[in-house]
Motif scaffolding. Structure first.
Motif, PDB file in Angstrom:
ATOM      1  N   SER A  41       7.751  -2.123   5.829  1.00  0.00           N
ATOM      2  CA  SER A  41       6.570  -1.629   5.752  1.00  0.00           C
ATOM      3  C   SER A  41       6.199  -2.089   7.656  1.00  0.00           C
ATOM      4  O   SER A  41       7.033  -2.428   7.891  1.00  0.00           O
ATOM      5  CB  SER A  41       5.324  -2.920   5.434  1.00  0.00           C
ATOM      6  N   GLY A  42       5.572  -0.468   7.649  1.00  0.00           N
ATOM      7  CA  GLY A  42       5.149   0.305   8.988  1.00  0.00           C
ATOM      8  C   GLY A  42       4.734  -1.046  10.191  1.00  0.00           C
ATOM      9  O   GLY A  42       5.535  -1.221  10.629  1.00  0.00           O
ATOM     10  N   GLY A  43       3.828  -2.160   9.522  1.00  0.00           N
ATOM     11  CA  GLY A  43       3.570  -3.175  10.778  1.00  0.00           C
ATOM     12  C   GLY A  43       4.367  -3.763  11.148  1.00  0.00           C
ATOM     13  O   GLY A  43       4.589  -4.759  12.088  1.00  0.00           O
ATOM     14  N   PHE A  56      -4.260   9.143   1.622  1.00  0.00           N
ATOM     15  CA  PHE A  56      -3.528   9.330   2.854  1.00  0.00           C
ATOM     16  C   PHE A  56      -3.166   7.939   3.886  1.00  0.00           C
ATOM     17  O   PHE A  56      -3.510   6.896   3.724  1.00  0.00           O
ATOM     18  CB  PHE A  56      -5.083   9.917   4.182  1.00  0.00           C
ATOM     19  N   ASP A  57      -2.006   7.728   3.753  1.00  0.00           N
ATOM     20  CA  ASP A  57      -1.371   6.775   4.362  1.00  0.00           C
ATOM     21  C   ASP A  57      -1.671   6.430   6.203  1.00  0.00           C
ATOM     22  O   ASP A  57      -0.389   6.825   6.567  1.00  0.00           O
ATOM     23  CB  ASP A  57       0.211   6.555   3.217  1.00  0.00           C
ATOM     24  N   GLU A  58      -2.378   5.597   6.851  1.00  0.00           N
ATOM     25  CA  GLU A  58      -2.743   5.474   7.643  1.00  0.00           C
ATOM     26  C   GLU A  58      -2.663   6.684   8.553  1.00  0.00           C
ATOM     27  O   GLU A  58      -2.121   7.289   9.601  1.00  0.00           O
ATOM     28  CB  GLU A  58      -1.783   4.866   8.805  1.00  0.00           C
ATOM     29  N   PRO A  59      -3.813   7.386   7.614  1.00  0.00           N
ATOM     30  CA  PRO A  59      -3.284   9.299   8.908  1.00  0.00           C
ATOM     31  C   PRO A  59      -3.929   8.985   9.976  1.00  0.00           C
ATOM     32  O   PRO A  59      -4.060   9.964  11.355  1.00  0.00           O
ATOM     33  CB  PRO A  59      -4.693   9.861   8.022  1.00  0.00           C
ATOM     34  N   TYR A  87       2.034  10.512   4.423  1.00  0.00           N
ATOM     35  CA  TYR A  87       3.071   9.519   4.162  1.00  0.00           C
ATOM     36  C   TYR A  87       2.752   9.127   5.571  1.00  0.00           C
ATOM     37  O   TYR A  87       2.354  10.005   6.499  1.00  0.00           O
ATOM     38  CB  TYR A  87       4.594   9.756   3.951  1.00  0.00           C
ATOM     39  N   GLN A  88       3.093   7.047   5.768  1.00  0.00           N
ATOM     40  CA  GLN A  88       2.741   6.903   7.075  1.00  0.00           C
ATOM     41  C   GLN A  88       3.757   7.276   7.617  1.00  0.00           C
ATOM     42  O   GLN A  88       3.647   7.156   8.984  1.00  0.00           O
ATOM     43  CB  GLN A  88       3.288   5.686   6.863  1.00  0.00           C
ATOM     44  N   GLU A  89       5.262   7.708   7.451  1.00  0.00           N
ATOM     45  CA  GLU A  89       6.341   7.698   8.536  1.00  0.00           C
ATOM     46  C   GLU A  89       5.906   9.036   8.018  1.00  0.00           C
ATOM     47  O   GLU A  89       6.497  10.493   8.187  1.00  0.00           O
ATOM     48  CB  GLU A  89       7.391   7.351   8.065  1.00  0.00           C
ATOM     49  N   LYS A  91       0.669  -0.607  -0.178  1.00  0.00           N
ATOM     50  CA  LYS A  91       0.279  -0.262   0.200  1.00  0.00           C
ATOM     51  C   LYS A  91       0.808   1.313  -0.187  1.00  0.00           C
ATOM     52  O   LYS A  91       0.965   2.287   0.077  1.00  0.00           O
ATOM     53  CB  LYS A  91      -1.033   0.064   0.890  1.00  0.00           C
ATOM     54  N   SER A  92       1.818   1.101   0.770  1.00  0.00           N
ATOM     55  CA  SER A  92       2.973   2.657   0.819  1.00  0.00           C
ATOM     56  C   SER A  92       3.482   2.654  -0.765  1.00  0.00           C
ATOM     57  O   SER A  92       4.144   3.899  -0.270  1.00  0.00           O
ATOM     58  CB  SER A  92       3.379   2.369   2.056  1.00  0.00           C
ATOM     59  N   SER A  93       3.992   1.515  -0.810  1.00  0.00           N
ATOM     60  CA  SER A  93       4.914   1.937  -2.065  1.00  0.00           C
ATOM     61  C   SER A  93       3.572   2.289  -3.330  1.00  0.00           C
ATOM     62  O   SER A  93       4.352   2.737  -3.960  1.00  0.00           O
ATOM     63  CB  SER A  93       5.384   0.269  -2.153  1.00  0.00           C
TER      64      SER A  93
HETATM   65 MG   LIG Z   1       2.016   1.473   4.936  1.00  0.00          MG
END
Ligand SMILES: [Mg+2]
Ligand SMILES: Nc1ncnc2c1ncn2[C@@H]1O[C@H](COP(=O)(O)OP(=O)(O)OP(=O)(O)O)[C@@H](O)[C@H]1O
Lengths: 503, 326
Positions: free
Chosen positions: A403-405, A170-173, A84-86, A42-44
């Motif tokens: 990835s974040g998770g 929005f990446d995991e806002p 971004y997520q980060e 997803k983020s990619s």
């Molecule tokens: Mg992600």
């Protein structure tokens, strides 16, 4: 109406294919949810669309026009804005909230002289007012380094809203927002949709996905699985599309019973105005939840108990003995482990491998004498990779690229194999997918069954209800209520957490 | 993407080979000889030792600017112990090492307890160490049988710099200067410590993300202190080798090594694409500048112009790193 269409996008990293022939389309005036397990891509995908990974293959169309996503700057000009997520990476910690809000303008202007501090502050306040976040960021002169993740997230959102974007990704806002802020964000997103903007957002919280989205697209292992109209699908269907199989039980079924022995006792703990007169007991084998909104003092409480900050007053009694930890190492030596809230900042060594990150807390276990046995180090990491289902090409992959998770799982993996008595989890399921979540719940309840005691911070009521034997509700630094499992009730929890009623 | 990565990883090595080819072409029969290669290695030995110190400080997230003065101080103490105090070689080695440890402790005290930024704390200690050194030798060189001027007249210094001590910097083992062997052994041991021991892991963790290190149960202050002690000790060893090589103590002779050492450490970051401070990289970085300086000297580029090249090399290495980080 405009469309943002991607066609046959493939994105490779050394050793990993993050996206594999993905095609889908987004529309203005639509809220589109993008879901998938950790590491699904997803983020990619977002980063590709917003120009961060110009080495992608495939095509991107805005309307009928093909655009090349060569740099974030150019995509911004096309009206595509990504959060971004980060979130930290897009903010400058040494600058004030106001400067960060107006960053692009300040950087891109050619007329330096027209910016006085007062105009910057005034403009910033206006923007916050327009998007309804003035309460969350009351002092625009505050440095970003001193504010919480949630507040940083809000800056990024406000910045997107203030730009003239036609599509906002929005990446995991919501993963670091309190439930109140989530509601606010949902309202904002609905407003944006009214204004005919296209919203695409990633979330691991399905209730949220079903609440605000019009369509839902699913990625799995870098592949496009499908898109569903929200009204014509169900959470169960989406989950099975995400995982490739259905998910039976979110929370471990057999609740365990905690014993009577008190392991940790806290009496009259104070810290500045963040933690006020907190007292409680933690039993052996108990999962004790700490529920409260952002800023209630939950994290500070854990850090006090962990020796990371020093209490102004109060006693910490570990197995009947008064203890005073000077640094977290003292707590770790006594078998207390913390999984911190901000994994990138407080948990990970980003330039190091998965093996390093897990091994670092288990050096005695993986060493012979003073020497680290690299094989054992890798072995241990492999075990954790399998047990926690960390998605990575190998344990020698740098955690920065996970990835974040999966980053979250690495932090947890550091402590699982260590002999400890008490685990502090500070929002451990933030940003992890449904499959990994139930995995995390299983791990936590397994630990409890083994007689470990768990202090579990969460802002999510279902987690409190599903997992905890008992819960402490915090509001404004104090514990305002305690409930046993049979007394828990979402309305009461929320009422106490918002300071509604006192016991 | 692939090619830039390749350049980043092997850039320094390619550059060294390139220089070797160019210089041996321009200076046939002179440059690529055993003697000249030994010459290069000798000239970079002290730089590498001092740079090793900088590298250790960088690994734990510090930055030790005092290494040059520590080397100066160490070389003066070593010479002085023998010439003024008539001590045997082992004392002349031990005392400077202790001085290195003490400066390392002071650096960490200033940066950890008093929270002075590392660059400024070690800059302060740089002056302190230099001052102590100048006071100790009263601004004069120290050599065997030197004349000491006191209010009561002139008399000859009681001791001499011993043969044993001179072996460190001047002796050879089967044709190879002992100091080169010593340096290589120290770099290898240092590398093993950093890469294969628990301590090394803790050091990299501390430097990599102090907050995460602290929350993972690492005594960040303690580990950083150890890093600074290693730094002081390595710089002191550099100073001891320097005194032995020169056969005397020359005031401020170690100071000049600071900048070369910093350059070598940073060039070393890129080595094999690790992007983090590491000792083999530091050695390679020192060799690179050594080869360049040696070749330029042999081609009669004036000594005075050489700093320009050093500067360009450092800037180039840093640019490569910034480029990679993008
Ligand atoms: Mg992600
Ligand atoms: N810069 C990179 N270098 C190497 N591999 C990468 C890089 N970025 C992502 N990956 C890999 O690509 C895959 C997809 O990662 P991505 O971050 O897109 O997942 P995600 O769906 O956003 O997951 P999450 O829900 O955990 O945030 C993962 O296997 C990840 O390790």
């Amino acid at each position: 109406m405009d469309t943002l269409r991607i066609k046959d996008i493939t994105l490779d990293f050394p050793g990993v294919r993050a996206l594999d022939n993905v095609s889908m389309s987004f529309k203005t005036g639509e809220v589109h949810a993008l879901v998938g397990a950790n590491g699904a891509g997803k983020s990619s995908l977002f980063k590709t669309i917003s120009g961060i990974y110009p080495h992608y293959r495939g095509k991107i169309y805005l309307g009928d026009k093909e655009i090349k996503a060569k740099s974030p700057h150019e995509m911004l000009k096309e009206g595509i804005y990504c959060i971004y997520q980060e979130v930290d990476t897009s903010l400058v910690p040494e600058l004030t909230i106001a400067e960060n809000l107006l960053l692009y303008e300040i950087v891109n202007t050619k007329k330096f002289n027209t910016f006085s501090w007062q105009t910057i502050y005034d403009r910033a306040k206006n923007i916050l007012k327009d998007v309804g976040f003035e309460k969350e960021l009351p002092n625009v002169k505050e440095k970003v380094a001193n504010i919480s993740v949630a507040q940083r997230q809000i800056i990024a959102i406000a910045r997107a809203l203030a730009s003239n974007a036609s599509f906002i990704l929005f990446d995991e806002p919501t993963s670091s927002l309190s439930s109140k802020d989530v509601e606010k964000l949902k309202a904002i997103i609905r407003g944006l949709k009214e204004k005919d903007l296209g919203i695409v957002f990633v979330s691991h919280r399905l209730e949220e996905v079903f609440d605000i989205s019009d369509r839902i697209s699913v990625l799995r292992d870098g592949k496009y699985i499908g898109t569903k109209e929200k009204d014509k699908t169900s959470p169960e269907e989406i989950v099975s599309m995400m995982l490739g199989h259905s998910l039976e039980e979110q929370f471990p079924i057999a609740p365990h019973t905690s014993e009577d022995e008190t392991v940790l006792k806290v009496e009259g703990l104070w810290y500045k105005n963040k933690v006020r007169d907190v007292s409680f007991e933690l039993k052996r084998g108990e999962i004790l939840g700490i529920y409260g909104l952002v800023g209630a003092g939950k994290t500070e409480l854990l850090h006090l108990l962990y020796g990371n900050i020093k209490p102004d007053k109060g006693k910490i009694i570990l197995k009947g003995k008064n203890v005073r930890f000077h640094i977290p190492k003292d707590a770790v030596k006594r078998g207390i482990f913390l999984i911190p809230e901000e994994r990138r900042k407080q948990g990970l060594f980003l330039e190091k491998t998965i093996a390093f990150n897990i091994g670092i807390a288990n050096l005695d276990r993986i060493s012979k004498g003073i020497f680290v046995d690299k094989e054992r180090e890798i072995e241990l990491a492999r075990t954790m990779k399998e047990e926690l289902k960390i998605v990575a090409s190998s344990v020698l992959q740098f955690v920065d690229f996970l990835s974040g998770g999966n980053q979250q799982k690495v932090v947890v993996g550091r402590w699982i194999q260590k002999k400890g008595d008490i685990y502090f989890f500070d929002e451990p399921t933030k940003g992890i997918d449904v499959g990994a979540k139930s995995e995390m719940y299983r791990i936590i309840s397994e630990l409890a069954k083994m007689g470990k005691s768990i202090l579990f911070i969460t802002p999510e009521i279902p987690e409190v209800m599903g997992l905890c034997d008992r819960v402490l509700v915090m509001f404004d630094g104090s514990i305002v209520a305690q409930m046993r499992k049979d007394e828990m009730d979402p309305k009461r929890l929320l009422a106490y957490a918002t300071g509604g009623s006192k016991e | 993407m692939k090619t830039t990565n390749f350049i980043y990883k092997y850039g320094v090595i390619i550059a060294i080979i390139g220089l070797l080819v160019i210089f041996s072409g321009l200076l046939p029969g002179q440059f690529l000889t055993f003697d000249n290669l030994m010459n290069i290695m000798t000239s970079i030995t002290i730089t590498t030792l001092v740079a090793g110190g900088v590298t250790f400080s960088l690994v734990v997230g510090g930055f030790d600017l005092s290494v040059g003065s520590v080397a100066s101080l160490a070389s003066m103490l070593a010479a002085g112990m023998m010439v003024f105090s008539v001590q045997p070689a082992w004392v002349a080695i031990l005392v400077p090492l202790i001085a290195g440890i003490l400066i390392g402790l002071s650096n960490s005290f200033l940066s950890i307890k008093l929270r002075i930024p590392d660059l400024l704390a070690t800059l302060g200690m740089m002056y302190v160490a230099r001052g102590i050194q100048l006071v100790y030798c009263r601004g004069n060189q120290i050599f065997s049988k030197m004349n000491i001027i006191t209010p009561h007249g002139i008399h000859q210094a009681p001791g001499t710099i011993t043969k044993n001590f001179l072996f460190i910097g001047q002796g050879k083992i089967s044709g190879i200067p002992f100091m080169i062997i010593l340096m290589l052994v120290i770099i290898i041991i240092g590398h093993i410590i950093l890469n294969n021991t628990k301590l090394g892991r803790l050091m990299y963790a501390t430097g990599g993300n102090p907050e995460a290190a602290r929350l993972s149960g690492i005594d960040v202050a303690g580990i950083k202190t150890i890093g600074y002690i290693f730094s002081g000790v390595l710089a002191a060893i550099g100073g001891i080798v320097l005194a032995s090589y020169l056969g005397s103590g020359q005031p401020n002779a170690g100071d000049a090594y600071l900048m070369d050492a910093v350059a070598a450490s940073f060039i070393g970051f890129t080595f094999l694409g690790t992007g983090i401070p590491n000792l083999p990289g530091t050695l390679i970085g020192a060799i690179f500048t050594g080869v360049l300086m040696n070749g330029l000297t042999m081609m009669n580029v004036p000594y005075t112009a050489q700093d320009i090249f050093k500067g360009l090399v450092l800037v180039g290495a840093l640019a490569l790193r910034a480029f990679k980080n993008k």
